[in-house]
Design a protein around this motif. Structure first.
Motif, PDB file in Angstrom:
ATOM      1  N   ASP A 109     -18.756 -14.116 -18.167  1.00  0.00           N
ATOM      2  CA  ASP A 109     -19.382 -13.934 -19.250  1.00  0.00           C
ATOM      3  C   ASP A 109     -20.360 -13.841 -19.153  1.00  0.00           C
ATOM      4  O   ASP A 109     -21.059 -13.005 -20.521  1.00  0.00           O
ATOM      5  CB  ASP A 109     -20.091 -15.938 -19.070  1.00  0.00           C
ATOM      6  CG  ASP A 109     -20.325 -16.294 -20.917  1.00  0.00           C
ATOM      7  OD1 ASP A 109     -20.266 -15.992 -21.531  1.00  0.00           O
ATOM      8  OD2 ASP A 109     -21.103 -17.685 -20.507  1.00  0.00           O
ATOM      9  N   ASP A 117     -27.123 -14.582 -21.236  1.00  0.00           N
ATOM     10  CA  ASP A 117     -26.443 -15.913 -20.428  1.00  0.00           C
ATOM     11  C   ASP A 117     -26.926 -16.639 -19.255  1.00  0.00           C
ATOM     12  O   ASP A 117     -26.633 -16.922 -17.947  1.00  0.00           O
ATOM     13  CB  ASP A 117     -24.857 -15.351 -20.080  1.00  0.00           C
ATOM     14  CG  ASP A 117     -23.947 -17.058 -18.997  1.00  0.00           C
ATOM     15  OD1 ASP A 117     -24.308 -17.121 -19.625  1.00  0.00           O
ATOM     16  OD2 ASP A 117     -23.513 -16.251 -18.146  1.00  0.00           O
ATOM     17  N   HIS A 177     -26.518 -20.033 -23.475  1.00  0.00           N
ATOM     18  CA  HIS A 177     -26.124 -21.958 -24.169  1.00  0.00           C
ATOM     19  C   HIS A 177     -25.982 -22.559 -23.053  1.00  0.00           C
ATOM     20  O   HIS A 177     -25.952 -23.603 -22.850  1.00  0.00           O
ATOM     21  CB  HIS A 177     -24.250 -21.399 -24.093  1.00  0.00           C
ATOM     22  CG  HIS A 177     -23.470 -21.271 -22.890  1.00  0.00           C
ATOM     23  ND1 HIS A 177     -22.584 -21.966 -22.280  1.00  0.00           N
ATOM     24  CD2 HIS A 177     -23.783 -20.349 -21.524  1.00  0.00           C
ATOM     25  CE1 HIS A 177     -22.159 -21.258 -22.042  1.00  0.00           C
ATOM     26  NE2 HIS A 177     -22.908 -19.675 -21.201  1.00  0.00           N
ATOM     27  N   HIS A 178     -27.905 -22.476 -21.998  1.00  0.00           N
ATOM     28  CA  HIS A 178     -27.464 -23.494 -21.055  1.00  0.00           C
ATOM     29  C   HIS A 178     -28.782 -24.207 -21.584  1.00  0.00           C
ATOM     30  O   HIS A 178     -29.572 -23.648 -21.966  1.00  0.00           O
ATOM     31  CB  HIS A 178     -28.053 -22.700 -19.583  1.00  0.00           C
ATOM     32  CG  HIS A 178     -26.938 -21.653 -19.290  1.00  0.00           C
ATOM     33  ND1 HIS A 178     -26.263 -20.631 -19.346  1.00  0.00           N
ATOM     34  CD2 HIS A 178     -26.112 -21.904 -17.744  1.00  0.00           C
ATOM     35  CE1 HIS A 178     -25.254 -20.391 -18.515  1.00  0.00           C
ATOM     36  NE2 HIS A 178     -25.212 -21.135 -17.615  1.00  0.00           N
ATOM     37  N   THR A 226     -21.570 -18.184 -23.128  1.00  0.00           N
ATOM     38  CA  THR A 226     -22.575 -17.119 -23.853  1.00  0.00           C
ATOM     39  C   THR A 226     -20.992 -16.413 -24.922  1.00  0.00           C
ATOM     40  O   THR A 226     -21.582 -15.964 -25.962  1.00  0.00           O
ATOM     41  CB  THR A 226     -23.048 -16.599 -23.447  1.00  0.00           C
ATOM     42  OG1 THR A 226     -23.688 -17.707 -22.818  1.00  0.00           O
ATOM     43  CG2 THR A 226     -23.963 -15.488 -23.386  1.00  0.00           C
ATOM     44  N   ASP A 247     -15.763 -18.620 -18.750  1.00  0.00           N
ATOM     45  CA  ASP A 247     -16.771 -19.822 -18.521  1.00  0.00           C
ATOM     46  C   ASP A 247     -16.000 -21.587 -18.928  1.00  0.00           C
ATOM     47  O   ASP A 247     -16.715 -22.632 -18.962  1.00  0.00           O
ATOM     48  CB  ASP A 247     -17.674 -19.921 -19.998  1.00  0.00           C
ATOM     49  CG  ASP A 247     -18.938 -19.603 -18.744  1.00  0.00           C
ATOM     50  OD1 ASP A 247     -19.400 -19.219 -17.558  1.00  0.00           O
ATOM     51  OD2 ASP A 247     -19.868 -19.712 -19.855  1.00  0.00           O
TER      52      ASP A 247
HETATM   53 MN   LIG Z   1     -22.060 -18.510 -18.934  1.00  0.00          MN
END
Ligand SMILES: [Mn+2]
Length: 326
Positions: free
Chosen positions: A28, A89, A115-116, A135, A165
């Motif tokens: 990712d 990421d 996207h965390h 991501t 992912d």
């Molecule tokens: Mn990721």
């Protein structure tokens, strides 16, 4: 909407753009940075990916234009000025590596594309969307937003990022939007059997024997709601594999009928890496990992603990059972 506008604005005024991802990168992080770099080059930007570690051989096919270089290579021919430094990421600077971090200081702007989960304040000024399955999905949206069409190379990088992912589209973060992006990537020339086999179908016999050994030692609680496997660096070395190969092992536990939380314990020196996966929507292993000093997504999270391996396994399983009961 704000994320796309923010990305457009920052890339519009930038010419020299450096893109990195987290250390021990997965497909990712790598696929996202490669696709982004190729798209920005199509817009006429001087874009380059600089990573702390050289690209693993197994990912080399994702980078036919060799857009990823090491920091040493970059230093031989570095930009006079960096206008924009993009991190894909992860939204944590320590996670990009100690050496690459020095470049951040030389850049006019910094942008996390990720996207965390992270604090609201950070989310407000970066391109961070925790609703994205990967991501790669977010990067797909951003590339479309700046008017670049997917070509076969960009499409393969993003498709691979998303398939890895989401563990082949199994997680609750997968949405209609994920599949709409996937449809466009397929229209651009991605062939699923080929893309899947290149990432998942290139293992060696040592890998398979290691997997067999690890799975044959799987244990569960009485009610089989919590299951775990253990492995060590020695086992990985013995089977001529590396830790990166073992990331997916934990997913095999998710096929158990009553499973709620899957755990994998990996001994690294006197530390233990604990990976967690949730098998049901209502159980958030991100919160569990946080309680254990780590973090991550609702469905996939991790932490690193210190201490005697067997003690860590025992006490962690106890804590997870307690958290499930409460
Ligand atoms: Mn990721």
């Amino acid at each position: 909407m704000r994320i796309k506008e923010h990305f457009k604005k920052l890339t519009k005024k930038a010419n020299n753009i450096v893109i990195t991802t987290h250390i021990h990168p997965d497909a990712d992080g790598i696929g996202s940075q490669i696709a982004l770099c190729m798209a920005l080059r199509k817009l006429g930007k001087n874009a380059i990916c600089v990573n702390e570690e050289p690209l693993f051989d197994r990912y080399r096919y994702l980078d036919p234009d060799n857009v990823i270089i090491s920091l040493d290579e970059y230093k031989k021919n570095e930009f006079a000025e960096i206008d924009l430094f993009i991190v894909t990421d992860t939204n944590s600077l320590p996670r990009i590596g100690t050496n690459v971090q020095q470049l951040v200081l030389k850049s006019r702007d910094l942008l996390f594309i990720d996207h965390h989960p992270c604090p609201k304040e950070l989310q407000a000024i970066h391109c961070i969307d925790t609703n994205m399955a990967a991501t790669g999905e977010l990067v797909g949206n951003l590339i479309e937003a700046v008017g670049v069409e997917f070509d076969q190379k960009i499409a393969l990088a993003l498709y691979t990022a998303i398939i890895i992912d989401t563990s082949s589209f199994r997680y609750p973060t997968v949405t209609g939007n994920t599949h709409r992006i996937i449809a466009k990537l397929m229209d651009a020339g991605v062939k699923p059997p080929e893309a899947f086999n290149r990432i998942n179908g290139t293992k060696k016999i040592g890998y398979m024997q290691l997997l067999g050994k690890v799975l044959s030692s799987a244990q569960t609680t009485k009610d089989e709601t919590v299951a775990w496997i253990s492995l060590s660096e020695e086992m990985i070395d013995f089977h001529d594999s590396d830790a990166e190969d073992t990331h997916g092992f934990i997913n095999h536990l998710l096929i158990l009928d009553n499973i709620k939380v899957a755990c994998m314990f990996r001994k690294i020196g006197n530390k233990v890496k604990v990976s967690l996966r949730s098998a049901v929507d209502e159980i958030d292993v991100g919160i569990m990992a946080q309680a254990l000093g780590g973090g991550g997504h609702n469905h996939s999270a991790a932490t690193i603990l210190e201490g005697d391996f067997n003690e860590v396994v025992k006490s962690t399983i106890k804590k997870i059972q307690a958290m499930l009961e409460s």
